[in-house]
Design a protein around this motif. Structure first.
Motif, PDB file in Angstrom:
ATOM      1  N   TYR A   1       0.807  -1.227   0.000  1.00 43.71           N
ATOM      2  CA  TYR A   1       0.000   0.000   0.000  1.00 43.71           C
ATOM      3  C   TYR A   1       0.841   1.280   0.000  1.00 43.71           C
ATOM      4  CZ  TYR A   1      -3.639  -3.367   0.684  1.00 43.71           C
ATOM      5  OH  TYR A   1      -4.474  -4.439   0.507  1.00 43.71           O
ATOM      6  N   ILE A   2       2.156   1.148  -0.017  1.00 48.00           N
ATOM      7  CA  ILE A   2       3.025   2.325  -0.064  1.00 48.00           C
ATOM      8  C   ILE A   2       2.762   3.178  -1.311  1.00 48.00           C
ATOM      9  CG2 ILE A   2       5.438   3.071  -0.318  1.00 48.00           C
ATOM     10  CD1 ILE A   2       6.162   0.886   1.723  1.00 48.00           C
ATOM     11  N   PRO A   3       2.541   2.594  -2.481  1.00 50.07           N
ATOM     12  CA  PRO A   3       2.251   3.448  -3.649  1.00 50.07           C
ATOM     13  C   PRO A   3       1.004   4.313  -3.469  1.00 50.07           C
ATOM     14  CG  PRO A   3       2.870   1.252  -4.384  1.00 50.07           C
ATOM     15  CD  PRO A   3       2.710   1.186  -2.881  1.00 50.07           C
ATOM     16  N   LEU A   4      -0.002   3.816  -2.775  1.00 53.04           N
ATOM     17  CA  LEU A   4      -1.208   4.610  -2.524  1.00 53.04           C
ATOM     18  C   LEU A   4      -0.877   5.756  -1.571  1.00 53.04           C
ATOM     19  CD1 LEU A   4      -4.215   5.180  -2.850  1.00 53.04           C
ATOM     20  CD2 LEU A   4      -4.647   3.482  -1.033  1.00 53.04           C
ATOM     21  N   GLU A   5      -0.097   5.461  -0.540  1.00 51.79           N
ATOM     22  CA  GLU A   5       0.324   6.511   0.384  1.00 51.79           C
ATOM     23  C   GLU A   5       1.097   7.596  -0.372  1.00 51.79           C
ATOM     24  OE1 GLU A   5       3.189   7.132   4.287  1.00 51.79           O
ATOM     25  OE2 GLU A   5       2.383   5.134   3.900  1.00 51.79           O
ATOM     26  N   LYS A   6       2.019   7.186  -1.229  1.00 47.92           N
ATOM     27  CA  LYS A   6       2.810   8.149  -2.003  1.00 47.92           C
ATOM     28  C   LYS A   6       1.927   8.960  -2.951  1.00 47.92           C
ATOM     29  CE  LYS A   6       7.255   5.795  -1.836  1.00 47.92           C
ATOM     30  NZ  LYS A   6       8.299   5.136  -2.607  1.00 47.92           N
ATOM     31  N   TYR A   7       0.959   8.305  -3.564  1.00 50.98           N
ATOM     32  CA  TYR A   7       0.038   9.000  -4.468  1.00 50.98           C
ATOM     33  C   TYR A   7      -0.716  10.099  -3.723  1.00 50.98           C
ATOM     34  CZ  TYR A   7      -3.998   9.921  -7.407  1.00 50.98           C
ATOM     35  OH  TYR A   7      -4.975  10.560  -8.142  1.00 50.98           O
ATOM     36  N   LEU A   8      -1.273   9.753  -2.569  1.00 54.19           N
ATOM     37  CA  LEU A   8      -2.043  10.726  -1.797  1.00 54.19           C
ATOM     38  C   LEU A   8      -1.149  11.851  -1.281  1.00 54.19           C
ATOM     39  CD1 LEU A   8      -4.385   8.257   0.105  1.00 54.19           C
ATOM     40  CD2 LEU A   8      -5.051   9.839  -1.721  1.00 54.19           C
ATOM     41  N   ARG A   9       0.058  11.527  -0.846  1.00 49.96           N
ATOM     42  CA  ARG A   9       0.998  12.561  -0.394  1.00 49.96           C
ATOM     43  C   ARG A   9       1.367  13.511  -1.528  1.00 49.96           C
ATOM     44  NH1 ARG A   9       3.537  11.898   4.586  1.00 49.96           N
ATOM     45  NH2 ARG A   9       3.332   9.817   5.486  1.00 49.96           N
ATOM     46  N   GLY A  10       1.360  12.995  -2.748  1.00 47.92           N
ATOM     47  CA  GLY A  10       1.766  13.780  -3.901  1.00 47.92           C
ATOM     48  C   GLY A  10       0.704  14.723  -4.440  1.00 47.92           C
ATOM     49  N   LEU A  11      -0.515  14.624  -3.941  1.00 43.99           N
ATOM     50  CA  LEU A  11      -1.571  15.522  -4.404  1.00 43.99           C
ATOM     51  C   LEU A  11      -1.319  16.930  -3.867  1.00 43.99           C
ATOM     52  CD1 LEU A  11      -4.672  13.198  -3.935  1.00 43.99           C
ATOM     53  CD2 LEU A  11      -3.548  13.816  -6.082  1.00 43.99           C
ATOM     54  N   PRO A  12      -1.714  17.955  -4.607  1.00 42.89           N
ATOM     55  CA  PRO A  12      -1.501  19.331  -4.147  1.00 42.89           C
ATOM     56  C   PRO A  12      -2.140  19.569  -2.781  1.00 42.89           C
ATOM     57  CG  PRO A  12      -2.377  19.290  -6.389  1.00 42.89           C
ATOM     58  CD  PRO A  12      -2.432  17.894  -5.878  1.00 42.89           C
ATOM     59  N   GLU A  13      -1.461  20.348  -1.937  1.00 43.71           N
ATOM     60  CA  GLU A  13      -1.981  20.629  -0.595  1.00 43.71           C
ATOM     61  C   GLU A  13      -3.351  21.303  -0.642  1.00 43.71           C
ATOM     62  OE1 GLU A  13       0.518  22.348   2.363  1.00 43.71           O
ATOM     63  OE2 GLU A  13       2.285  21.305   1.607  1.00 43.71           O
ATOM     64  N   SER A  14      -3.615  22.023  -1.712  1.00 45.32           N
ATOM     65  CA  SER A  14      -4.903  22.712  -1.832  1.00 45.32           C
ATOM     66  C   SER A  14      -6.049  21.744  -2.128  1.00 45.32           C
ATOM     67  CB  SER A  14      -4.827  23.768  -2.935  1.00 45.32           C
ATOM     68  OG  SER A  14      -4.527  23.154  -4.177  1.00 45.32           O
ATOM     69  N   GLN A  15      -5.723  20.538  -2.573  1.00 46.52           N
ATOM     70  CA  GLN A  15      -6.763  19.553  -2.893  1.00 46.52           C
ATOM     71  C   GLN A  15      -7.239  18.911  -1.604  1.00 46.52           C
ATOM     72  OE1 GLN A  15      -5.744  16.899  -6.073  1.00 46.52           O
ATOM     73  NE2 GLN A  15      -7.588  15.668  -5.822  1.00 46.52           N
ATOM     74  N   ARG A  16      -8.496  19.069  -1.312  1.00 47.08           N
ATOM     75  CA  ARG A  16      -9.065  18.603  -0.047  1.00 47.08           C
ATOM     76  C   ARG A  16      -9.739  17.235  -0.151  1.00 47.08           C
ATOM     77  NH1 ARG A  16      -6.162  20.620   3.155  1.00 47.08           N
ATOM     78  NH2 ARG A  16      -7.575  20.006   4.782  1.00 47.08           N
ATOM     79  N   GLU A  17     -10.034  16.786  -1.366  1.00 45.27           N
ATOM     80  CA  GLU A  17     -10.684  15.487  -1.542  1.00 45.27           C
ATOM     81  C   GLU A  17     -10.301  14.894  -2.882  1.00 45.27           C
ATOM     82  OE1 GLU A  17     -15.067  16.226  -3.268  1.00 45.27           O
ATOM     83  OE2 GLU A  17     -14.778  17.051  -1.251  1.00 45.27           O
ATOM     84  N   VAL A  18     -10.415  13.584  -2.972  1.00 48.10           N
ATOM     85  CA  VAL A  18     -10.186  12.873  -4.220  1.00 48.10           C
ATOM     86  C   VAL A  18     -11.050  11.618  -4.194  1.00 48.10           C
ATOM     87  CG1 VAL A  18      -8.160  11.604  -3.354  1.00 48.10           C
ATOM     88  CG2 VAL A  18      -8.461  11.919  -5.815  1.00 48.10           C
ATOM     89  N   THR A  19     -11.696  11.349  -5.309  1.00 46.67           N
ATOM     90  CA  THR A  19     -12.493  10.137  -5.444  1.00 46.67           C
ATOM     91  C   THR A  19     -11.788   9.229  -6.445  1.00 46.67           C
ATOM     92  OG1 THR A  19     -14.542  11.322  -4.955  1.00 46.67           O
ATOM     93  CG2 THR A  19     -14.750   9.195  -6.080  1.00 46.67           C
ATOM     94  N   LEU A  20     -11.538   8.008  -6.014  1.00 44.06           N
ATOM     95  CA  LEU A  20     -10.843   7.039  -6.858  1.00 44.06           C
ATOM     96  C   LEU A  20     -11.699   5.790  -7.026  1.00 44.06           C
ATOM     97  CD1 LEU A  20      -7.319   7.246  -5.175  1.00 44.06           C
ATOM     98  CD2 LEU A  20      -7.973   8.225  -7.388  1.00 44.06           C
ATOM     99  N   ARG A  21     -11.790   5.328  -8.252  1.00 42.98           N
ATOM    100  CA  ARG A  21     -12.434   4.041  -8.499  1.00 42.98           C
ATOM    101  C   ARG A  21     -11.495   2.934  -7.999  1.00 42.98           C
ATOM    102  NH1 ARG A  21     -12.026   6.168 -13.350  1.00 42.98           N
ATOM    103  NH2 ARG A  21     -11.029   4.289 -14.150  1.00 42.98           N
ATOM    104  N   PHE A  22     -12.049   1.826  -7.592  1.00 43.26           N
ATOM    105  CA  PHE A  22     -11.220   0.717  -7.123  1.00 43.26           C
ATOM    106  C   PHE A  22     -10.196   0.347  -8.189  1.00 43.26           C
ATOM    107  CE2 PHE A  22     -14.639  -1.188  -4.056  1.00 43.26           C
ATOM    108  CZ  PHE A  22     -14.653   0.000  -3.345  1.00 43.26           C
ATOM    109  N   GLU A  23     -10.611   0.399  -9.440  1.00 36.76           N
ATOM    110  CA  GLU A  23      -9.718   0.087 -10.556  1.00 36.76           C
ATOM    111  C   GLU A  23      -8.517   1.045 -10.575  1.00 36.76           C
ATOM    112  OE1 GLU A  23     -10.402   1.068 -15.046  1.00 36.76           O
ATOM    113  OE2 GLU A  23     -11.350  -0.869 -14.617  1.00 36.76           O
TER     114      GLU A  23
END
Length: 85
Positions: free
Chosen positions: A5-27
């Motif tokens: 699950y480290i890639p998911l953690e890195k992905y979320l950390r990499g989102l802009p600080e101004s982005q407050r939410e993200v919706t991801l499909r399981f795919e």
């Protein structure tokens, strides 16, 4: 297993600080992980619960990145993450 699950953690950390939410499909999550989510992710909302400690390494991945799951739609196969910080 924790490393899965480290890639998911890195992905979320990499989102802009101004982005407050993200919706991801399981795919999409599986593409980020370069692997399949477990069966329980498709069958149980409990798998998506916010956890800082314990055995659920999946939950620690988004928690460590400063996010939590706000909504999950098992039939639609998507999860909405929101910033906790």
């Amino acid at each position: 297993m924790a490393g899965k699950y480290i890639p998911l953690e890195k992905y979320l950390r990499g989102l802009p600080e101004s982005q407050r939410e993200v919706t991801l499909r399981f795919e999409q999550i599986e593409e980020i992980l370069n692997g399949k989510l477990p069966f329980s992710a498709y069958e149980s909302k409990k798998w998506w619960e916010h956890e800082k400690e314990g055995n659920h390494v999946n939950g620690r991945s988004w928690t460590n990145a400063g996010w939590k799951v706000d909504l999950v739609d098992l039939s639609g196969k998507w999860a909405k993450f929101i910033r906790t910080e």
